[in-house]
Design an enzyme around this catalytic site. Structure first.
Site, PDB file in Angstrom:
ATOM      1  N   SER A 154       0.832  -1.188   0.000  1.00 10.80           N
ATOM      2  CA  SER A 154       0.000   0.000   0.000  1.00 10.80           C
ATOM      3  C   SER A 154       0.875   1.251   0.000  1.00 10.80           C
ATOM      4  CB  SER A 154      -0.950  -0.045   1.210  1.00 10.80           C
ATOM      5  OG  SER A 154      -1.932   0.937   1.135  1.00 10.80           O
ATOM      6  N   ARG A 224     -11.666   5.788  10.730  1.00 14.91           N
ATOM      7  CA  ARG A 224     -11.212   4.394  10.692  1.00 14.91           C
ATOM      8  C   ARG A 224     -12.307   3.463  10.192  1.00 14.91           C
ATOM      9  NH1 ARG A 224      -6.602   1.942   9.702  1.00 14.91           N
ATOM     10  NH2 ARG A 224      -6.319  -0.004  10.847  1.00 14.91           N
ATOM     11  N   ASP A 319      -8.762  -6.566  -4.569  1.00 15.05           N
ATOM     12  CA  ASP A 319      -8.375  -5.261  -4.036  1.00 15.05           C
ATOM     13  C   ASP A 319      -8.936  -4.173  -4.943  1.00 15.05           C
ATOM     14  OD1 ASP A 319      -7.186  -2.992  -3.039  1.00 15.05           O
ATOM     15  OD2 ASP A 319      -5.128  -3.760  -3.120  1.00 15.05           O
ATOM     16  N   HIS A 352      -8.064  -5.200  -0.077  1.00 14.17           N
ATOM     17  CA  HIS A 352      -6.765  -4.542   0.084  1.00 14.17           C
ATOM     18  C   HIS A 352      -5.960  -5.154   1.226  1.00 14.17           C
ATOM     19  CE1 HIS A 352      -3.787  -1.485  -0.448  1.00 14.17           C
ATOM     20  NE2 HIS A 352      -3.991  -0.959   0.735  1.00 14.17           N
ATOM     21  N   ASP A 353      -6.631  -5.614   2.265  1.00  9.08           N
ATOM     22  CA  ASP A 353      -5.946  -6.199   3.416  1.00  9.08           C
ATOM     23  C   ASP A 353      -5.236  -7.512   3.093  1.00  9.08           C
ATOM     24  OD1 ASP A 353      -6.351  -4.254   5.274  1.00  9.08           O
ATOM     25  OD2 ASP A 353      -7.965  -5.269   6.353  1.00  9.08           O
TER      26      ASP A 353
END
Length: 379
Positions: A154, A224, A319, A352-353
């Site tokens: 990232s 968050r 992602d 994405h994680d």
């Protein structure tokens, strides 16, 4: 596959730099601290050092634990250790907390030597280029002239890419994972909503909330929560939560009804208790500003014309925040310059994680690439 283990108990260290650092913005940090950790042993010719660059909410605690009783290890512990893909029997691994951070390195919550108070909103905006400059000074501090590799996912991948441009002779390999050559308009929009959530919190006090004994917890919590939605794929959310009710029945109100809501609130509350809001603002701005092609009329190939490192570029099919198409842009620009590039597009459901997950296929790709990096002599 060989047996693997954790790096065990680790200790953070802090390096102080008294030489002023001129930032891309034109502002100057007169002095600063960088907090870091190392794993493994630096070899005799200092050719086995690997730098880990963290993403938006990351820090220097990449692997191991501070005590046996710690509930969680470092954020990339599944990757780093004896026999793991980034094998500390071979490599000397460095993790650091970037400038502007809130885990030991100089940042908004640290003391401004000019005032004796926390920097707050007066801490300058930092960029990926600034981070790489400070990281190079940390390498100098550790006596390392050239890094075997720089690795990041990232925002960390952006730093790895910048290393090859800022210091083409000081890095032999760059592993750019789940990253992009710049942010899309949609990604910048997510960042702006997150910042507005923080800056419009009544407890923000224009960034000087430390002096008021306050924390813009509500804004940071919302920021968050928004981030978590973008880090996961729809399939991952569906598989983990679906439309499950927390208490098994609908209550027709605005409390927590669904498991997804419970998860987001938990993550928001946890993050708001651990992270600094001013740091969050600066990390998202660094993401927004990164665009190496800007000075070349949008031509990424021209921006990468002087790189010498070999590359592994990795993307993940699910992602949608840093899609595989963005990684392929990097790969194309490197190939235009006849660079050595390996590319892998990993089928993974985590969104994405995925770059943080211990996916066997993904880890084997990293393992196979890293095993071919020489740690003595020349390549």
């Amino acid at each position: 596959m060989s047996e693997t283990s954790s790096v065990g108990i680790v200790t953070a260290q802090t390096a102080h730099f008294s030489e002023p650092l001129k930032l891309k913005s034109g502002e100057v940090l007169p002095a600063y601290d960088l907090t870091y950790e190392t794993y493994g042993t630096l070899n005799a010719d200092k050719s086995n050092a690997v730098l880990i660059c963290h993403a938006l909410s990351g820090n220097h605690h990449v692997a191991g634990k501070y005590a046996e009783t710690d509930k969680y290890p470092g954020w990339w512990d599944n990757l780093i250790g004896p026999g793991r893909p980034l094998d500390t029997n071979r490599f000397f691994v460095i993790g650091l907390n970037n400038l502007g951070g809130c885990h030991g390195s100089s940042g908004p919550s640290s003391t401004n030597p000019a005032t004796g108070k926390p920097w707050g909103a007066d801490f300058p905006v930092v960029t990926v280029e600034d981070w790489v400059e400070s990281q190079a000074r940390l390498a100098d501090y550790l006596g390392i002239d050239q890094l075997a590799a720089v690795i990041g996912g990232s925002l960390g991948g952006m730093q790895a890419l910048q290393w090859t441009m800022s210091y083409p002779d000081r890095v032999r390999h760059a592993l750019v994972i789940a990253s992009a050559p710049n942010l899309t308009a949609q990604n910048m929009a997510f960042n702006e909503v997150a910042r507005q959530a923080i800056m419009t919190d009544p407890e923000f006090y224009d960034g000087h909330y430390y002096e008021h004994g306050a924390v813009p917890r509500r804004g940071l919590r919302i920021a968050r929560m928004l981030g978590h939605i973008t880090y996961l794929s729809d399939d991952a959310m569906g598989a983990k939560f679906g439309r499950k009710l927390r208490d098994g029945e609908i209550k027709y109100g605005f409390g927590v009804e669904f498991e997804m809501e419970s998860y987001l609130r938990y993550q928001g509350d946890k993050f708001a208790g651990e992270f600094d809001a001013n740091t969050y603002l600066r990390m998202t701005r660094a993401l927004d500003y990164f665009d190496p092609a800007l000075e070349y009329g949008g031509n990424l190939s021209a921006a990468l014309a002087n790189v010498k490192a070999r590359f592994l570029v990795v993307s993940f099919t699910s992602d949608w925040r840093f899609s595989p198409a963005r990684s392929r842009e990097i790969m194309k620009a490197l190939l235009d310059n006849e660079c050595s590039v390996s590319y892998a597009e990993v089928t993974a459901a985590h969104g994405h994680d995925a770059f943080l997950m211990p996916d066997p296929h993904y880890h084997n790709i990293l393992r196979n690439y890293l095993q071919n990096i020489r740690t003595g002599g020349t390549e």
